[in-house]
Design an enzyme around this catalytic site. Structure first.
Site, PDB file in Angstrom:
ATOM      1  N   GLY A  40       0.845  -1.196   0.000  1.00 11.91           N
ATOM      2  CA  GLY A  40       0.000   0.000   0.000  1.00 11.91           C
ATOM      3  C   GLY A  40       0.875   1.239   0.000  1.00 11.91           C
TER       4      GLY A  40
ATOM      5  CB  CYS B  42      -0.464   9.030   3.964  1.00 11.44           C
ATOM      6  SG  CYS B  42       0.119   8.990   2.323  1.00 11.44           S
TER       7      CYS B  42
ATOM      8  CG  ASP C 178       1.291  -0.332   5.869  1.00  8.87           C
ATOM      9  OD1 ASP C 178       0.646   0.242   6.749  1.00  8.87           O
ATOM     10  OD2 ASP C 178       2.462  -0.033   5.573  1.00  8.87           O
TER      11      ASP C 178
ATOM     12  N   GLY D 110      -4.835   2.952   5.674  1.00  8.54           N
ATOM     13  CA  GLY D 110      -6.206   3.283   5.287  1.00  8.54           C
ATOM     14  C   GLY D 110      -7.267   2.361   5.847  1.00  8.54           C
TER      15      GLY D 110
ATOM     16  NE  ARG E 118       6.276  12.261  15.396  1.00 10.29           N
ATOM     17  CZ  ARG E 118       7.208  12.910  16.080  1.00 10.29           C
ATOM     18  NH1 ARG E 118       7.075  14.215  16.282  1.00 10.29           N
ATOM     19  NH2 ARG E 118       8.241  12.281  16.576  1.00 10.29           N
TER      20      ARG E 118
ATOM     21  CG  MET F  94       6.638   6.950  10.909  1.00 13.70           C
ATOM     22  SD  MET F  94       6.919   7.647  12.533  1.00 13.70           S
ATOM     23  CE  MET F  94       8.684   7.534  12.628  1.00 13.70           C
TER      24      MET F  94
ATOM     25  NE  ARG G 243       8.005   5.175   5.894  1.00 14.58           N
ATOM     26  CZ  ARG G 243       7.477   4.011   5.551  1.00 14.58           C
ATOM     27  NH1 ARG G 243       8.159   2.918   5.688  1.00 14.58           N
ATOM     28  NH2 ARG G 243       6.250   3.939   5.089  1.00 14.58           N
TER      29      ARG G 243
ATOM     30  CD  GLU H  37       6.737  11.556   0.355  1.00 12.95           C
ATOM     31  OE1 GLU H  37       6.029  10.601   0.006  1.00 12.95           O
ATOM     32  OE2 GLU H  37       7.947  11.626   0.112  1.00 12.95           O
TER      33      GLU H  37
ATOM     34  CD  GLU I  31     -30.352   2.318   0.671  1.00 18.11           C
ATOM     35  OE1 GLU I  31     -30.839   3.066  -0.187  1.00 18.11           O
ATOM     36  OE2 GLU I  31     -30.435   1.075   0.633  1.00 18.11           O
TER      37      GLU I  31
HETATM   38  P1  5GP Z   1      -3.242   4.243   8.966  1.00 16.38           P
HETATM   39  O1  5GP Z   1      -3.492   2.973   9.724  1.00 16.38           O
HETATM   40  O2  5GP Z   1      -3.035   5.403   9.877  1.00 16.38           O
HETATM   41  O3  5GP Z   1      -4.288   4.532   7.954  1.00 16.38           O
HETATM   42  O4  5GP Z   1      -1.898   4.020   8.116  1.00 16.38           O
HETATM   43  C1  5GP Z   1      -0.659   3.704   8.716  1.00 16.38           C
HETATM   44  C2  5GP Z   1       0.386   3.503   7.620  1.00 16.38           C
HETATM   45  O5  5GP Z   1       0.665   4.740   6.942  1.00 16.38           O
HETATM   46  C3  5GP Z   1       1.755   3.073   8.125  1.00 16.38           C
HETATM   47  O6  5GP Z   1       1.834   1.702   8.437  1.00 16.38           O
HETATM   48  C4  5GP Z   1       2.673   3.462   6.972  1.00 16.38           C
HETATM   49  O7  5GP Z   1       2.688   2.507   5.947  1.00 16.38           O
HETATM   50  C5  5GP Z   1       2.004   4.718   6.415  1.00 16.38           C
HETATM   51  N1  5GP Z   1       2.681   5.943   6.846  1.00 16.38           N
HETATM   52  C6  5GP Z   1       3.142   6.270   8.080  1.00 16.38           C
HETATM   53  N2  5GP Z   1       3.621   7.528   8.098  1.00 16.38           N
HETATM   54  C7  5GP Z   1       3.484   8.001   6.852  1.00 16.38           C
HETATM   55  C8  5GP Z   1       3.816   9.252   6.237  1.00 16.38           C
HETATM   56  O8  5GP Z   1       4.250  10.204   6.870  1.00 16.38           O
HETATM   57  N3  5GP Z   1       3.555   9.344   4.896  1.00 16.38           N
HETATM   58  C9  5GP Z   1       3.031   8.312   4.182  1.00 16.38           C
HETATM   59  N4  5GP Z   1       2.869   8.477   2.869  1.00 16.38           N
HETATM   60  N5  5GP Z   1       2.660   7.148   4.734  1.00 16.38           N
HETATM   61  C10 5GP Z   1       2.901   6.996   6.052  1.00 16.38           C
END
Ligand code: 5GP
Length: 477
Positions: A295, A302, A338, A340, A386, A388, A402, A412, A466
Site C-alpha cells: 500500500g 499520509c 498497510d 487506510g 503523526r 513518519m 524513509r 509526506e 444509504e
Molecule cells: P493508517 O493505519 O493510519 O491509515 O496508516 C498507517 C500507515 O501509513 C503506516 O503503516 C505506513 O505505511 C504509512 N505511513 C506512516 N507515516 C506516513 C507518512 O508520513 N507518509 C506516508 N505516505 N505514509 C505513512
C-alpha cells in the site's frame, strides 16, 4: 488465483470505500471463524493484526500488549539503535500475560479494598507493607463481612507466589494448588512486583498470546535497508525485521537489501509495494522475502497521494501484489495490507483480494498503550498521531532515510489528534469480532477461504449514504 479480477472495475484504482462485500450462504457463527494467520513465513499470529512501526504507535508497551492478544507489534525506528534494541528486549522479557501493579496496604479500610478489586473480577487481593514487602492476601467474602473494619483484621498468609515466571502452565499450577484466583510476583527480598489473575491466563479464543519457540512474546522491528549496524544488532533479538521504506521498488533500496539478506537469521518483511510490475522487479532481485507490506498513500496521516499525485491505494495494491507473488511461485509469502484501514470490514475486503493480515496505525494510536500521553480538550480525550514523513517526525534525525530531507524536502505526512479509545485489549477485541462477523456474513471459515469466497461489488455515492447511519437528527456517542 487472479485477485485483480475480483475487483469490479479492472482498469480503475479502487479503494476500500468504493466497494462492499456481498453476503453469502453461511454455515458458521462469527465466533467459530478462525482468524489465525501468518505475519511472515515463520511467524504465526492468532489474530490478523500488526501494528505500524510509527513513533506514535509502536513502542514496547503496545508491542507487549498486542502480542499478548495474539498479534504482532513492529517497533518503530525513529530511535537510536540502542533504544530500538532495548525496546525489543523489553518485549522478549515480558511475561506473556498481564501483570497488575495495584495492591492494598495493611491499614486500609476493607470497603476501599473492595473498590480497588472491582475492576479485576477476582476474589483475592494482595496486601503490601509500607516498605513494599508482600505480606499476605485478603478475601472478598471476609472484606464484605467486615465492611467497616481494616485490612489488618482479615489478612491471611499466602503461598500463591512466584519469583520467576516460566510459563502460563506454571501460573495455572500454582493457582490450582492454592485454590486462589491470583498469583503474586515477588523479588528475592520479598518485595511485591505485581500480580496476575485467572482471567489473564485463561485466554478466550482467539486471543492466545503469540509466542516464539521459547515461549516468549513475538516482536518485529523496523529497519532502513541502508542501516547495516541496526540490522546486525536487531536481528539477534527480533522475530522479524521489517524494511521500512515508502517505496521499496527503488534500485538503491533493492541493492541494499541484497547486501544484507543472506546475513540475517530472522524473517524479513519487505515493503512497501504497490503494483504488479514493481513487485515483479523486486521479487526477481531479492531472494529473502518472508512477507510483504503493501500500500502506498492510503495511510490516514499520509499526504503523498495529494502532494505528488502518486499512490497505490491499499485495496487495489493488494490485488496487484498478491497476483505477482502467485504468478512467480511465491504464493506462500504473507501479504500485509498497510494503510487506510478504518473498519474491520476494510480488513476483510483486503483479505478478499489476497491479504493475510492488516497493519494498523491510526486505530492503535488511539489506545492507552500507544506512546503519547492522553490529551484532554474540554470533556474529550485524545492521543497524538503523526506520519513518519511529517515535519516533526523528520526532525528526529533517525527517520531521515524513509522520507528524509537528504533526498526529499517535501513532507509526506501530517500530524494530529485521534480520539482516545481506551485499552488496546478492548479495541482489538471489538475489531477482531467485527472481522469475524464480516467473515461470517460471507461464509468464510478462515482467511484462506476469504481469498476464494469473498466477493466485492462497486457501491455508488448514493449507496454509501444509504448504508451509513442516516435519518437521525442527533446521534449519541
Ligand atoms: P493508517 O493505519 O493510519 O491509515 O496508516 C498507517 C500507515 O501509513 C503506516 O503503516 C505506513 O505505511 C504509512 N505511513 C506512516 N507515516 C506516513 C507518512 O508520513 N507518509 C506516508 N505516505 N505514509 C505513512
Amino acid at each position: 488465483m487472479v485477485f485483480r479480477e475480483k475487483l469490479p472495475l479492472e482498469n480503475t484504482v479502487l479503494t476500500f470505500n468504493d466497494v462492499i462485500l456481498i453476503p453469502q450462504k453461511t454455515e458458521i457463527d462469527p465466533y467459530e471463524v478462525d482468524v489465525s494467520t501468518y505475519a511472515s513465513k515463520s511467524i504465526k499470529i492468532n489474530i490478523p493484526l500488526i501494528s505500524s512501526p510509527m513513533d506514535t504507535v509502536t513502542e514496547s508497551d503496545l508491542a507487549i500488549q498486542l502480542a499478548r492478544l495474539g498479534g504482532l507489534g513492529i517497533i518503530h525506528r525513529n530511535l537510536t539503535i540502542e533504544e530500538e534494541v532495548e525496546m525489543v528486549i523489553k518485549v522478549k522479557e515480558a511475561e506473556p500475560f498481564n501483570i497488575h501493579l495495584n495492591y492494598a496496604l495493611l491499614d486500609m479500610n476493607c470497603i476501599d479494598v473492595l473498590k480497588l478489586m472491582k475492576e479485576y473480577y477476582i476474589s483475592t487481593f494482595p496486601i503490601v507493607d509500607n516498605q513494599g514487602k508482600f505480606i499476605g492476601i485478603v478475601r472478598k467474602e471476609k472484606l464484605i463481612s467486615n465492611l467497616n473494619g481494616r485490612v489488618s483484621d482479615v489478612i491471611e498468609s499466602c503461598s500463591s507466589i512466584c519469583n520467576v515466571v516460566t510459563s502460563v502452565n506454571q501460573i495455572l499450577n500454582i493457582m490450582k494448588s492454592t485454590g486462589l484466583d491470583i498469583v503474586v510476583f515477588i523479588d528475592d527480598y520479598g518485595k511485591f512486583k505485581g500480580f496476575t489473575t485467572i482471567w489473564d491466563v485463561m485466554y478466550e479464543k482467539p486471543f492466545q498470546p503469540a509466542l516464539d519457540n521459547e515461549g516468549r512474546l513475538i516482536v518485529g522491528a523496523a529497519i532502513s535497508p541502508f542501516d547495516i549496524n541496526r540490522i546486525k544488532k536487531l536481528e539477534k533479538y527480533v522475530d522479524v525485521l521489517v524494511v521500512d521504506v515508502a517505496h521499496v521498488a527503488n534500485v538503491k533500496a533493492i541493492n541494499a537489501i541484497k547486501n544484507f539478506e543472506k546475513e540475517i537469521s530472522c524473517d524479513l518483511i519487505i515493503g512497501n509495494l504497490g503494483t504488479y510490475e514493481t513487485t515483479v522487479e523486486v521479487i526477481t532481485e531479492i531472494e529473502k522475502i518472508d512477507g510483504v507490506r503493501v500500500g502506498l498513500g492510503s495511510g490516514s496521516i499520509c499526504t503523498t497521494g495529494i502532494i505528488t499525485g502518486v499512490a497505490a491505494p491499499t485495496l487495489w495494491a493488494i490485488a496487484q501484489v498478491a497476483d505477482a507473488l502467485y504468478d512467480y511461485g511465491l504464493s506462500k509469502v504473507p501479504v500485509i495490507a498497510d494503510g487506510g484501514i478504518k473498519y474491520p470490514g476494510d480488513a476483510v475486503k483486503a483479505f478478499t483480494v489476497g491479504a493475510w493480515a492488516v497493519m494498523l496505525g491510526n486505530i492503535f494510536a488511539s489506545s492507552k498503550e500507544s506512546p503519547s500521553p492522553i490529551i484532554r480538550i474540554g470533556n474529550k480525550q485524545y492521543k497524538y498521531y503523526r506520519g513518519m514523513g511529517s515535519k516533526s517526525a523528520k526532525e528526529k534525525r533517525f527517520s531521515i532515510d524513509r522520507y528524509g530531507k537528504k533526498i526529499k524536502n517535501i513532507d509526506e505526512g501530517i500530524e494530529g489528534l485521534v480520539p482516545y479509545k481506551g485499552s488496546l485489549k478492548d479495541i482489538v477485541k471489538d475489531f477482531v469480532s467485527g472481522i469475524q462477523t464480516a467473515m461470517g456474513y460471507i461464509g468464510a471459515k478462515n482467511i484462506p477461504e476469504t481469498w476464494i469466497k469473498g466477493k466485492l461489488k462497486l457501491i455508488t455515492q448514493y449507496g454509501k449514504l444509504e448504508i451509513e447511519p442516516h435519518s437521525l437528527k442527533l446521534s449519541i456517542d
